[in-house]
Motif scaffolding. Structure first.
Motif, PDB file in Angstrom:
ATOM      1  N   ARG A  82       0.862  -1.192   0.000  1.00 29.89           N
ATOM      2  CA  ARG A  82       0.000   0.000   0.000  1.00 29.89           C
ATOM      3  C   ARG A  82       0.890   1.231   0.000  1.00 29.89           C
ATOM      4  O   ARG A  82       1.760   1.376   0.851  1.00 29.89           O
ATOM      5  CB  ARG A  82      -0.917   0.014   1.231  1.00 29.89           C
ATOM      6  CG  ARG A  82      -1.769   1.281   1.337  1.00 29.89           C
ATOM      7  CD  ARG A  82      -2.925   1.096   2.295  1.00 29.89           C
ATOM      8  NE  ARG A  82      -2.498   0.904   3.673  1.00 29.89           N
ATOM      9  CZ  ARG A  82      -2.239   1.920   4.522  1.00 29.89           C
ATOM     10  NH1 ARG A  82      -2.317   3.171   4.100  1.00 29.89           N
ATOM     11  NH2 ARG A  82      -1.880   1.655   5.775  1.00 29.89           N
ATOM     12  N   LEU A  83       0.671   2.110  -0.986  1.00 24.14           N
ATOM     13  CA  LEU A  83       1.475   3.314  -1.126  1.00 24.14           C
ATOM     14  C   LEU A  83       1.151   4.296  -0.009  1.00 24.14           C
ATOM     15  O   LEU A  83      -0.015   4.584   0.269  1.00 24.14           O
ATOM     16  CB  LEU A  83       1.214   3.959  -2.487  1.00 24.14           C
ATOM     17  CG  LEU A  83       2.037   5.198  -2.824  1.00 24.14           C
ATOM     18  CD1 LEU A  83       3.517   4.845  -2.939  1.00 24.14           C
ATOM     19  CD2 LEU A  83       1.535   5.823  -4.136  1.00 24.14           C
ATOM     20  N   VAL A  84       2.177   4.826   0.642  1.00 23.54           N
ATOM     21  CA  VAL A  84       2.003   5.780   1.733  1.00 23.54           C
ATOM     22  C   VAL A  84       2.332   7.201   1.276  1.00 23.54           C
ATOM     23  O   VAL A  84       1.604   8.149   1.571  1.00 23.54           O
ATOM     24  CB  VAL A  84       2.896   5.397   2.941  1.00 23.54           C
ATOM     25  CG1 VAL A  84       2.802   6.450   4.049  1.00 23.54           C
ATOM     26  CG2 VAL A  84       2.498   4.028   3.480  1.00 23.54           C
ATOM     27  N   THR A  85       3.424   7.375   0.563  1.00 24.43           N
ATOM     28  CA  THR A  85       3.829   8.710   0.099  1.00 24.43           C
ATOM     29  C   THR A  85       3.539   8.844  -1.391  1.00 24.43           C
ATOM     30  O   THR A  85       3.826   7.946  -2.173  1.00 24.43           O
ATOM     31  CB  THR A  85       5.328   8.938   0.349  1.00 24.43           C
ATOM     32  OG1 THR A  85       6.083   7.951  -0.366  1.00 24.43           O
ATOM     33  CG2 THR A  85       5.655   8.848   1.826  1.00 24.43           C
ATOM     34  N   GLN A  86       2.984   9.992  -1.778  1.00 24.97           N
ATOM     35  CA  GLN A  86       2.617  10.208  -3.179  1.00 24.97           C
ATOM     36  C   GLN A  86       3.772  10.747  -4.012  1.00 24.97           C
ATOM     37  O   GLN A  86       3.802  10.553  -5.217  1.00 24.97           O
ATOM     38  CB  GLN A  86       1.442  11.195  -3.248  1.00 24.97           C
ATOM     39  CG  GLN A  86       0.159  10.678  -2.586  1.00 24.97           C
ATOM     40  CD  GLN A  86      -0.400   9.448  -3.291  1.00 24.97           C
ATOM     41  OE1 GLN A  86      -0.267   9.284  -4.499  1.00 24.97           O
ATOM     42  NE2 GLN A  86      -1.040   8.569  -2.521  1.00 24.97           N
ATOM     43  N   ASN A  87       4.717  11.420  -3.339  1.00 25.71           N
ATOM     44  CA  ASN A  87       5.743  12.140  -4.088  1.00 25.71           C
ATOM     45  C   ASN A  87       7.110  11.475  -3.960  1.00 25.71           C
ATOM     46  O   ASN A  87       7.566  11.202  -2.854  1.00 25.71           O
ATOM     47  CB  ASN A  87       5.857  13.579  -3.579  1.00 25.71           C
ATOM     48  CG  ASN A  87       4.565  14.343  -3.757  1.00 25.71           C
ATOM     49  OD1 ASN A  87       3.896  14.210  -4.770  1.00 25.71           O
ATOM     50  ND2 ASN A  87       4.215  15.142  -2.765  1.00 25.71           N
ATOM     51  N   PRO A  88       7.774  11.203  -5.069  1.00 27.24           N
ATOM     52  CA  PRO A  88       9.162  10.774  -5.006  1.00 27.24           C
ATOM     53  C   PRO A  88      10.054  12.009  -4.885  1.00 27.24           C
ATOM     54  O   PRO A  88       9.620  13.106  -5.260  1.00 27.24           O
ATOM     55  CB  PRO A  88       9.373  10.087  -6.351  1.00 27.24           C
ATOM     56  CG  PRO A  88       8.395  10.776  -7.281  1.00 27.24           C
ATOM     57  CD  PRO A  88       7.245  11.174  -6.431  1.00 27.24           C
ATOM     58  N   SER A  89      11.277  11.948  -4.344  1.00 28.03           N
ATOM     59  CA  SER A  89      11.846  10.749  -3.752  1.00 28.03           C
ATOM     60  C   SER A  89      11.505  10.706  -2.275  1.00 28.03           C
ATOM     61  O   SER A  89      11.686  11.696  -1.564  1.00 28.03           O
ATOM     62  CB  SER A  89      13.363  10.769  -3.893  1.00 28.03           C
ATOM     63  OG  SER A  89      13.756  10.773  -5.245  1.00 28.03           O
ATOM     64  N   SER A  90      11.001   9.560  -1.780  1.00 27.90           N
ATOM     65  CA  SER A  90      10.613   9.392  -0.400  1.00 27.90           C
ATOM     66  C   SER A  90      11.283   8.135   0.159  1.00 27.90           C
ATOM     67  O   SER A  90      11.346   7.103  -0.529  1.00 27.90           O
ATOM     68  CB  SER A  90       9.099   9.261  -0.271  1.00 27.90           C
ATOM     69  OG  SER A  90       8.447  10.418  -0.772  1.00 27.90           O
ATOM     70  N   TYR A  91      11.747   8.243   1.410  1.00 26.63           N
ATOM     71  CA  TYR A  91      12.447   7.122   2.037  1.00 26.63           C
ATOM     72  C   TYR A  91      11.966   6.955   3.476  1.00 26.63           C
ATOM     73  O   TYR A  91      11.855   7.942   4.201  1.00 26.63           O
ATOM     74  CB  TYR A  91      13.967   7.367   2.047  1.00 26.63           C
ATOM     75  CG  TYR A  91      14.581   7.470   0.684  1.00 26.63           C
ATOM     76  CD1 TYR A  91      15.077   6.330   0.048  1.00 26.63           C
ATOM     77  CD2 TYR A  91      14.617   8.686   0.001  1.00 26.63           C
ATOM     78  CE1 TYR A  91      15.626   6.420  -1.233  1.00 26.63           C
ATOM     79  CE2 TYR A  91      15.169   8.783  -1.265  1.00 26.63           C
ATOM     80  CZ  TYR A  91      15.668   7.643  -1.880  1.00 26.63           C
ATOM     81  OH  TYR A  91      16.206   7.733  -3.124  1.00 26.63           O
ATOM     82  N   PHE A  92      11.681   5.722   3.870  1.00 24.58           N
ATOM     83  CA  PHE A  92      11.249   5.448   5.238  1.00 24.58           C
ATOM     84  C   PHE A  92      12.407   5.651   6.221  1.00 24.58           C
ATOM     85  O   PHE A  92      13.547   5.279   5.942  1.00 24.58           O
ATOM     86  CB  PHE A  92      10.744   4.005   5.365  1.00 24.58           C
ATOM     87  CG  PHE A  92      10.552   3.582   6.797  1.00 24.58           C
ATOM     88  CD1 PHE A  92       9.423   3.966   7.499  1.00 24.58           C
ATOM     89  CD2 PHE A  92      11.504   2.817   7.450  1.00 24.58           C
ATOM     90  CE1 PHE A  92       9.245   3.581   8.820  1.00 24.58           C
ATOM     91  CE2 PHE A  92      11.340   2.428   8.765  1.00 24.58           C
ATOM     92  CZ  PHE A  92      10.206   2.819   9.451  1.00 24.58           C
ATOM     93  N   HIS A  93      12.077   6.220   7.401  1.00 21.79           N
ATOM     94  CA  HIS A  93      13.080   6.321   8.463  1.00 21.79           C
ATOM     95  C   HIS A  93      12.579   5.811   9.804  1.00 21.79           C
ATOM     96  O   HIS A  93      13.313   5.155  10.527  1.00 21.79           O
ATOM     97  CB  HIS A  93      13.587   7.763   8.608  1.00 21.79           C
ATOM     98  CG  HIS A  93      14.593   8.113   7.566  1.00 21.79           C
ATOM     99  ND1 HIS A  93      15.903   7.732   7.652  1.00 21.79           N
ATOM    100  CD2 HIS A  93      14.468   8.781   6.382  1.00 21.79           C
ATOM    101  CE1 HIS A  93      16.569   8.155   6.585  1.00 21.79           C
ATOM    102  NE2 HIS A  93      15.725   8.791   5.788  1.00 21.79           N
ATOM    103  N   SER A  94      11.345   6.079  10.196  1.00 21.19           N
ATOM    104  CA  SER A  94      10.899   5.556  11.492  1.00 21.19           C
ATOM    105  C   SER A  94       9.383   5.623  11.596  1.00 21.19           C
ATOM    106  O   SER A  94       8.721   6.396  10.899  1.00 21.19           O
ATOM    107  CB  SER A  94      11.531   6.363  12.645  1.00 21.19           C
ATOM    108  OG  SER A  94      11.124   7.717  12.592  1.00 21.19           O
ATOM    109  N   TRP A  95       8.843   4.767  12.477  1.00 16.02           N
ATOM    110  CA  TRP A  95       7.416   4.769  12.811  1.00 16.02           C
ATOM    111  C   TRP A  95       7.212   5.666  14.041  1.00 16.02           C
ATOM    112  O   TRP A  95       8.058   5.763  14.913  1.00 16.02           O
ATOM    113  CB  TRP A  95       6.946   3.378  13.201  1.00 16.02           C
ATOM    114  CG  TRP A  95       6.843   2.382  12.076  1.00 16.02           C
ATOM    115  CD1 TRP A  95       7.849   1.648  11.561  1.00 16.02           C
ATOM    116  CD2 TRP A  95       5.651   2.005  11.371  1.00 16.02           C
ATOM    117  NE1 TRP A  95       7.372   0.829  10.569  1.00 16.02           N
ATOM    118  CE2 TRP A  95       6.022   1.020  10.443  1.00 16.02           C
ATOM    119  CE3 TRP A  95       4.314   2.390  11.457  1.00 16.02           C
ATOM    120  CZ2 TRP A  95       5.113   0.416   9.593  1.00 16.02           C
ATOM    121  CZ3 TRP A  95       3.394   1.790  10.614  1.00 16.02           C
ATOM    122  CH2 TRP A  95       3.803   0.825   9.686  1.00 16.02           C
ATOM    123  N   SER A  96       6.036   6.309  14.107  1.00 24.17           N
ATOM    124  CA  SER A  96       5.647   6.971  15.378  1.00 24.17           C
ATOM    125  C   SER A  96       5.234   5.871  16.345  1.00 24.17           C
ATOM    126  O   SER A  96       4.973   4.741  15.951  1.00 24.17           O
ATOM    127  CB  SER A  96       4.479   7.918  15.150  1.00 24.17           C
ATOM    128  OG  SER A  96       3.315   7.220  14.753  1.00 24.17           O
TER     129      SER A  96
END
Length: 352
Positions: free
Chosen positions: A338-352
């Motif tokens: 499931r896509l979370v971010t609409q805009n590239p470039s996006s990179y995961f770093h941490s969960w709340s």
């Protein structure tokens, strides 16, 4: 199972130069030679004297030795040696002909700066239990460290070991089922300088007990210069003990390719990492990695992590038609992203 708080996870990449396993014997020297070696000694505080013999008919070396351990800041063992210098390799098959007292008795292929009990050294060690390790002491008087391969039994352990020194880099190679010797993924910087000792050792791991180890197909060779050769990349996933008194690490997975970014599962039973644009999982005690299904999310990178409840995996991947990385979530065991971010470039770093 070990507590997760007892280990870090690390990924090490090593460029290994030269993969030839040709065997050219170095001429033996000295007037008290034993086969291709010059002499033998008990190193350290050994209560019972050891010995070393050579059977020319079978070309085997038999060592008997006591010694409390080869570990921490001092060693005690029987050592059959010759002096050498430069880049060198030592290979052999090791077996324990008797059941033995301690499962951690060791037969080892050694490169050692001196005969001092706390000398700089590296060795390829086979334990009676089958545990196989590259052990090393990077400076005189320092504590020993190792990179371990925890095979389930002696029968499952490598049939042949090889230790190579190239410059200040020392690496462990082995053969599991009679195949050509190949890199294990275990390598370390150990500064052996000038003239040093190369040879075979046995340690009983019990100060009052003498153990026997038999070494066959023993070969010492000078390694040719590899200047100009393209190095071969090997990556190794390791659990590293955070105990400050001993630099122990356990090899989980190694491959002749690049992989990155290991993360613990929430239950501490497996590790998740990125290899070749795919998310992979492997048991923490080692095994064959499995691909985590991520559907249309492809070309994934090292920016990934688990949700606090351990049910979801956030991943940073490209998808068909997308110009760069975007963040998705998938079930921890894989599934439809499931896509979370609409805009590239996006990179995961941490969960709340």
């Amino acid at each position: 199972m070990k507590s997760r708080s007892s280990f870090l996870v690390a990924l090490c990449s090593t460029a290994l130069l030269g993969s030839s396993t040709s065997r050219v014997l170095i001429a033996q020297t000295g007037h008290e030679s034993i086969g291709i070696f010059e002499g033998h000694s008990d190193v350290g505080a050994v209560l019972k004297q050891g010995d070393a013999t050579y059977d020319a008919s079978t070309k085997t070396y038999t060592l008997h030795g006591a010694g409390e351990n080869m570990w921490l800041t001092k060693d005690a063992f029987q050592f059959l040696w010759k002096k050498a210098s430069g880049d060198i390799a030592l290979s052999a098959k090791i077996r324990f002909p008797h059941a033995g007292t301690n499962p951690h008795r060791k037969g080892a292929l050694l490169l050692r700066q001196s005969l001092d009990t706390d000398a700089v050294y590296a060795d390829a060690a086979l334990h009676g239990s089958g545990l196989t390790a590259l052990q090393y002491r990077p400076s005189k008087g320092n504590v020993t460290g190792d990179i371990e391969f925890n095979f389930s039994s002696a029968a499952d352990a490598p049939q042949e070991l090889r230790i190579e020194k190239r410059g200040t880099s020392v690496s462990l190679l082995f053969s599991m089922h009679g195949e050509p010797l190949h890199a294990s993924g275990a390598a370390m910087t150990v500064p052996l300088t000038g003239e040093f000792y190369v040879g075979l050792g046995v340690c009983s791991h019990e100060k009052d007990v003498v153990e026997e180890a038999v070494f066959s197909d023993v070969h010492i060779e000078s390694l040719p210069s590899v200047a100009g050769e393209k190095p071969e990349l090997h990556s190794t996933l390791q659990n590293i003990s955070i105990d400050p008194s001993a630099r122990r690490s356990e090899a989980v997975y190694t491959a002749a390719t690049y992989f990155e970014a290991p993360n613990w599962s929430r239950d501490g039973k497996s590790l998740i990492f990125d290899q070749g644009g795919q998310l992979m999982t492997v048991p923490v005690n080692g095994g064959t990695p499995k691909t985590i299904e991520t559907g249309v999310a492809i070309h994934c990178n090292g920016s990934h992590g688990l949700s606090p409840d351990g049910k979801w995996l956030a991943i940073s991947c490209n998808a068909n038609g997308a110009p760069a990385s975007q963040v998705y979530i998938v079930p921890v065991d894989g599934g439809t992203p499931r896509l979370v971010t609409q805009n590239p470039s996006s990179y995961f770093h941490s969960w709340s």
